[in-house]
Design an enzyme around this catalytic site. Structure first.
Site, PDB file in Angstrom:
ATOM      1  N   GLU A  25       0.844  -1.197   0.000  1.00 37.23           N
ATOM      2  CA  GLU A  25       0.000   0.000   0.000  1.00 37.23           C
ATOM      3  C   GLU A  25       0.881   1.249   0.000  1.00 37.23           C
ATOM      4  O   GLU A  25       1.730   1.409   0.877  1.00 37.23           O
ATOM      5  CB  GLU A  25      -0.902  -0.040   1.238  1.00 37.23           C
ATOM      6  CG  GLU A  25      -1.829  -1.262   1.205  1.00 37.23           C
ATOM      7  CD  GLU A  25      -2.368  -1.662   2.568  1.00 37.23           C
ATOM      8  OE1 GLU A  25      -2.125  -0.941   3.547  1.00 37.23           O
ATOM      9  OE2 GLU A  25      -3.025  -2.716   2.646  1.00 37.23           O
ATOM     10  N   LEU A  75      -5.949  -1.629  -0.605  1.00 38.24           N
ATOM     11  CA  LEU A  75      -5.745  -1.880   0.828  1.00 38.24           C
ATOM     12  C   LEU A  75      -6.295  -3.262   1.160  1.00 38.24           C
ATOM     13  O   LEU A  75      -7.480  -3.421   1.442  1.00 38.24           O
ATOM     14  CB  LEU A  75      -6.447  -0.810   1.659  1.00 38.24           C
ATOM     15  CG  LEU A  75      -6.177   0.636   1.218  1.00 38.24           C
ATOM     16  CD1 LEU A  75      -6.714   1.607   2.255  1.00 38.24           C
ATOM     17  CD2 LEU A  75      -4.699   0.886   0.974  1.00 38.24           C
ATOM     18  N   GLU A  94      -4.424  -6.527   2.883  1.00 42.05           N
ATOM     19  CA  GLU A  94      -3.196  -7.201   3.322  1.00 42.05           C
ATOM     20  C   GLU A  94      -3.223  -8.698   3.035  1.00 42.05           C
ATOM     21  O   GLU A  94      -2.211  -9.276   2.629  1.00 42.05           O
ATOM     22  CB  GLU A  94      -2.949  -6.947   4.813  1.00 42.05           C
ATOM     23  CG  GLU A  94      -2.533  -5.516   5.143  1.00 42.05           C
ATOM     24  CD  GLU A  94      -3.708  -4.554   5.223  1.00 42.05           C
ATOM     25  OE1 GLU A  94      -4.871  -5.017   5.152  1.00 42.05           O
ATOM     26  OE2 GLU A  94      -3.472  -3.338   5.354  1.00 42.05           O
ATOM     27  N   GLN A 145       1.963  -1.925   5.947  1.00 39.56           N
ATOM     28  CA  GLN A 145       2.231  -0.523   6.245  1.00 39.56           C
ATOM     29  C   GLN A 145       2.596  -0.289   7.710  1.00 39.56           C
ATOM     30  O   GLN A 145       3.444   0.530   8.021  1.00 39.56           O
ATOM     31  CB  GLN A 145       1.019   0.310   5.849  1.00 39.56           C
ATOM     32  CG  GLN A 145       1.325   1.760   5.648  1.00 39.56           C
ATOM     33  CD  GLN A 145       0.239   2.433   4.831  1.00 39.56           C
ATOM     34  OE1 GLN A 145      -0.899   2.576   5.285  1.00 39.56           O
ATOM     35  NE2 GLN A 145       0.570   2.834   3.617  1.00 39.56           N
ATOM     36  N   PRO A 172      -4.396  -9.055   9.216  1.00 39.03           N
ATOM     37  CA  PRO A 172      -5.187  -9.759   8.190  1.00 39.03           C
ATOM     38  C   PRO A 172      -4.348 -10.709   7.325  1.00 39.03           C
ATOM     39  O   PRO A 172      -4.858 -11.705   6.826  1.00 39.03           O
ATOM     40  CB  PRO A 172      -5.764  -8.617   7.345  1.00 39.03           C
ATOM     41  CG  PRO A 172      -5.779  -7.441   8.258  1.00 39.03           C
ATOM     42  CD  PRO A 172      -4.558  -7.604   9.136  1.00 39.03           C
ATOM     43  N   HIS A 227      -0.695   0.883  15.784  1.00 40.29           N
ATOM     44  CA  HIS A 227       0.458   1.337  15.001  1.00 40.29           C
ATOM     45  C   HIS A 227       1.740   1.156  15.816  1.00 40.29           C
ATOM     46  O   HIS A 227       2.748   1.776  15.540  1.00 40.29           O
ATOM     47  CB  HIS A 227       0.328   2.814  14.634  1.00 40.29           C
ATOM     48  CG  HIS A 227      -0.810   3.139  13.726  1.00 40.29           C
ATOM     49  ND1 HIS A 227      -2.130   2.974  14.076  1.00 40.29           N
ATOM     50  CD2 HIS A 227      -0.826   3.614  12.444  1.00 40.29           C
ATOM     51  CE1 HIS A 227      -2.903   3.350  13.074  1.00 40.29           C
ATOM     52  NE2 HIS A 227      -2.146   3.737  12.070  1.00 40.29           N
TER      53      HIS A 227
END
Lengths: 324, 334
Positions: A29, A58, A60, A82, A89, A129
């Site tokens: 991505e 998008l 995965e 990312q 996923p 994240h």
């Protein structure tokens, strides 16, 4: 020998490896037009074309599944996830296909693919994240896992992953993407998988760490300098593990503290501790201690410092062990 | 031989023979399961033979397929040999995967069989990737991804279809809508009449075909294959069909209405095609009986060969988890 950030070293590796081998394809991505949200793949699309650096939807799981098929067609795909937690996923495809297919086909098919992602906390990022998902990958048979802690290793381990005949997951410490610089050999540079790095030699105690915890371990070693001679072992490749280096260091110092950012239970440190219990018992002068994250979802930024292993926590563990 | 066969008749009777092979193979596999020569399960393709045979009739040997847990029919239609298939299913070292894959994971690169998969919809994304990879190499081969109505409800179906669309991958998604996911009817799984309609959401054609009509399937597949070869991207084919046996050997209970079963038994694709061949003068009833007998004998031979083969050595289980150190060859499809 150039002085590069860890992130620049990753980018340097890509330029070198795509130039070297026409079967290497980068996909993910925002990897093409944007050059990656962290800029790890900057310049690849312009230099090698959109077929060698593919911007994907998008998706995965779809990205990794597609990479499996690309391997069947003779390509060497490198998939960017990312962020660490965005890779979950893709575990679907990783566990059910990537790690099994070579074995299941009796070695008739090969899957020389690489999955790389920025991982870990300490950067004031939102939830999902900041994760350290290495255990999920290490636990999957058929998959190798590497985590660099220096700029040179970021280049060399990624090159080894790309050239490796098996699937390799490379987790890059995003905390040090731009804050850590180091000498990086120019041109082709490969750090073989399966070899640990002795970041610092010592004789009284070993701190075992990987990725973003290595610089932290070194800071702790500095602070202990007046009290003890501390060795720091950078695991570098979690699978296959350089067991020889681990046992050699434990044999030398007799005291081991393992530092891991991921949640505690069944983390990679537990595996290292189990190996030491099985194979180094008579060398040890005290219990193997772990300094880890906690068994909670990675917390929001205002309290994340309390979650992350700190120099102070490593010092506590080290002193406890030295006094044992 | 009761009549002189023309070229066209030979090709058509060959389709019949392949369907008969699948039917006989599945019957034998169910017997071997009952006798515990096969453990785990067997998911018979019985009643759906026209889909695999029709689709594969539109392929060249250098094209590829991926398959499902109900995959024996796809393998046989693609030209895999019965002996190593049966050996794989009975767990023997002489099987296509050295006895490691079993009934649901037969893989045979030399026949263009990229792999069956126990995970429903598990091979859709890799089919898209393989097709894209072939196209990047400038080849005009295509990949057919077989899956079921159950697979169409998995999230990866969406990702794979959309990725295939944006990559213009030469892949044909063949949805075998057999109308039941073990015990759950399709009416409980989707709110549309045709799964093929979903193709519009990805920007490629979707076609519905009678999956019990082998020639109709062949024709619709041929159009999709030509489209893919021309670089025009994927097609979704929905073949409406029915499994006339229970879901699997391990789950023999069947909650489907007897009326529904008999409706579909009357539409048995092999009986129906046989009747058409006779009516059109392509084969006599005796010739069809001969083909049925031939199929049965081939299957018996395969089973005998398989059961005489050794089991794999447990110590060899650690081999091939990773490549040997000197293994630097990429994928073998190229």
């Amino acid at each position: 020998m150039a002085e590069l950030t860890l992130l620049e070293a990753v980018n340097d590796c890509f330029h070198t490896e795509l130039e070297r081998d026409e079967s290497v394809i980068v996909m993910g991505e925002d990897v093409g037009r944007a050059g990656g949200v962290f800029r790890a793949t900057a310049g690849l699309r312009d230099r090698f074309g959109p077929d060698r650096c593919v911007d994907t939807p998008l998706a995965e799981a779809g990205i990794l599944g597609t990479a499996v098929g690309l391997c069947m067609a003779g390509w060497r795909p490198v998939c960017e996830m990312q962020y660490d937690a965005f890779s979950y996923p893709c575990l679907d495809q990783l566990i059910t296909h990537v790690g099994r297919y070579r074995w299941r086909t009796g070695g008739a098919m090969a899957f020389p693919l690489t999955i790389r992602m920025p991982y870990g906390g300490g950067v004031r990022a939102p939830e999902l994240h900041d994760d350290s998902p290495e255990t999920y990958y290490v636990h999957t048979p058929g998959v190798k896992v590497a985590i660099p802690s220096t700029a040179a290793d970021a280049k060399g381990l990624l090159a080894a992953a790309i050239r490796d005949p098996d699937p390799v997951v490379v987790l890059e410490p995003k905390l040090h993407y731009r804050t850590l610089r180091g000498h990086v050999p120019e041109g082709e540079y490969v750090v073989p998988l399966g070899r640990a790095r002795l970041a610092r030699e010592g004789s009284d105690l070993t701190i075992v760490a990987y990725g973003s915890m290595v610089p932290l371990a070194e800071r702790a070693a500095d602070e202990l300098a007046q009290e003890a001679s501390v060795e720091v072992l950078d695991v570098r490749t979690l699978k296959p593990l350089d067991e020889e280096a681990l046992l050699a260091s434990a044999g030398k110092t007799g005291r081991v503290v393992i530092v891991q950012e991921a949640p505690r239970t069944c983390g990679y440190a537990a595996e290292l501790a189990a190996i030491l219990a099985e194979k180094a018992m008579l060398d040890l002068r005290g219990p193997v201690l772990r300094v880890t994250g906690y068994d909670v979802p990675y917390p929001y930024w205002q309290i994340e410092d309390a979650y992350m292993p700190s120099v102070a926590r490593v010092l506590d563990a080290a002193r406890k062990l030295l006094e044992f | 031989m009761t009549s002189v066969e023309t070229g066209a008749s030979v090709a058509l009777t060959q389709l019949y023979l392949t369907m008969a092979r699948i039917r006989a193979f599945e019957a034998k596999a169910m017997d071997l399961f009952a006798e515990k020569y096969i453990r785990g399960s067997v998911h018979p393709y019985t009643g759906e033979e026209a889909v695999a045979v029709g689709v594969c009739a539109a392929l060249r040997p250098e094209d590829y397929i991926t398959s499902t847990h109900r995959g024996h029919g796809h393998c046989i239609a693609k030209g895999l040999e019965l002996r190593p298939m049966m050996a794989e299913i009975t767990g023997r070292a002489t099987g296509y995967c050295r006895g490691r894959g079993g009934s649901m994971h037969i893989t045979a690169m030399r026949h263009g069989m990229l792999g069956a998969d126990a995970i429903v919809a598990g091979s859709l994304a890799m089919a898209a990737g393989a097709a894209y990879g072939l196209q990047l190499q400038g080849k005009d081969a295509v990949v057919v991804a077989f899956f079921g109505d159950g697979g169409a409800q998995q999230g990866i179906f969406h990702e794979a279809a959309n990725l295939a669309a944006v990559l213009d991958a030469p892949v044909i998604f063949v949805c075998e809508n057999n109308q039941w996911a073990i015990s759950t009817p399709i009416s409980c799984a989707i709110r549309i009449e045709n799964i093929a309609d979903r193709a519009a959401g990805y920007g490629f054609p979707g076609e519905v075909v009678d999956g019990n009509d082998v020639l109709a399937v062949r024709d619709v597949a041929a159009r999709a294959v030509e489209r893919a070869r021309r670089g025009e991207g994927p097609t979704l084919i929905e073949a409406k069909t029915y499994r006339i046996t229970p879901h699997s050997a391990a789950t023999p209970t069947d909650n489907r209405a007897p009326d529904e079963l008999s409706y579909w038994r009357e539409r048995d694709p092999i009986v129906r095609f046989g009747r058409e061949l006779v009516e059109a003068g392509h084969a006599s009833p005796e010739r069809l009986e001969e083909l049925d007998r031939q199929a049965g004998e081939e299957v018996e031979d395969a089973a005998e060969w398989a059961l005489a083969s050794p089991y794999p050595d447990a110590a060899a289980a650690e081999e091939d988890v990773y490549a040997p150190a000197d293994w630097l060859t990429p994928g073998r499809l190229a």
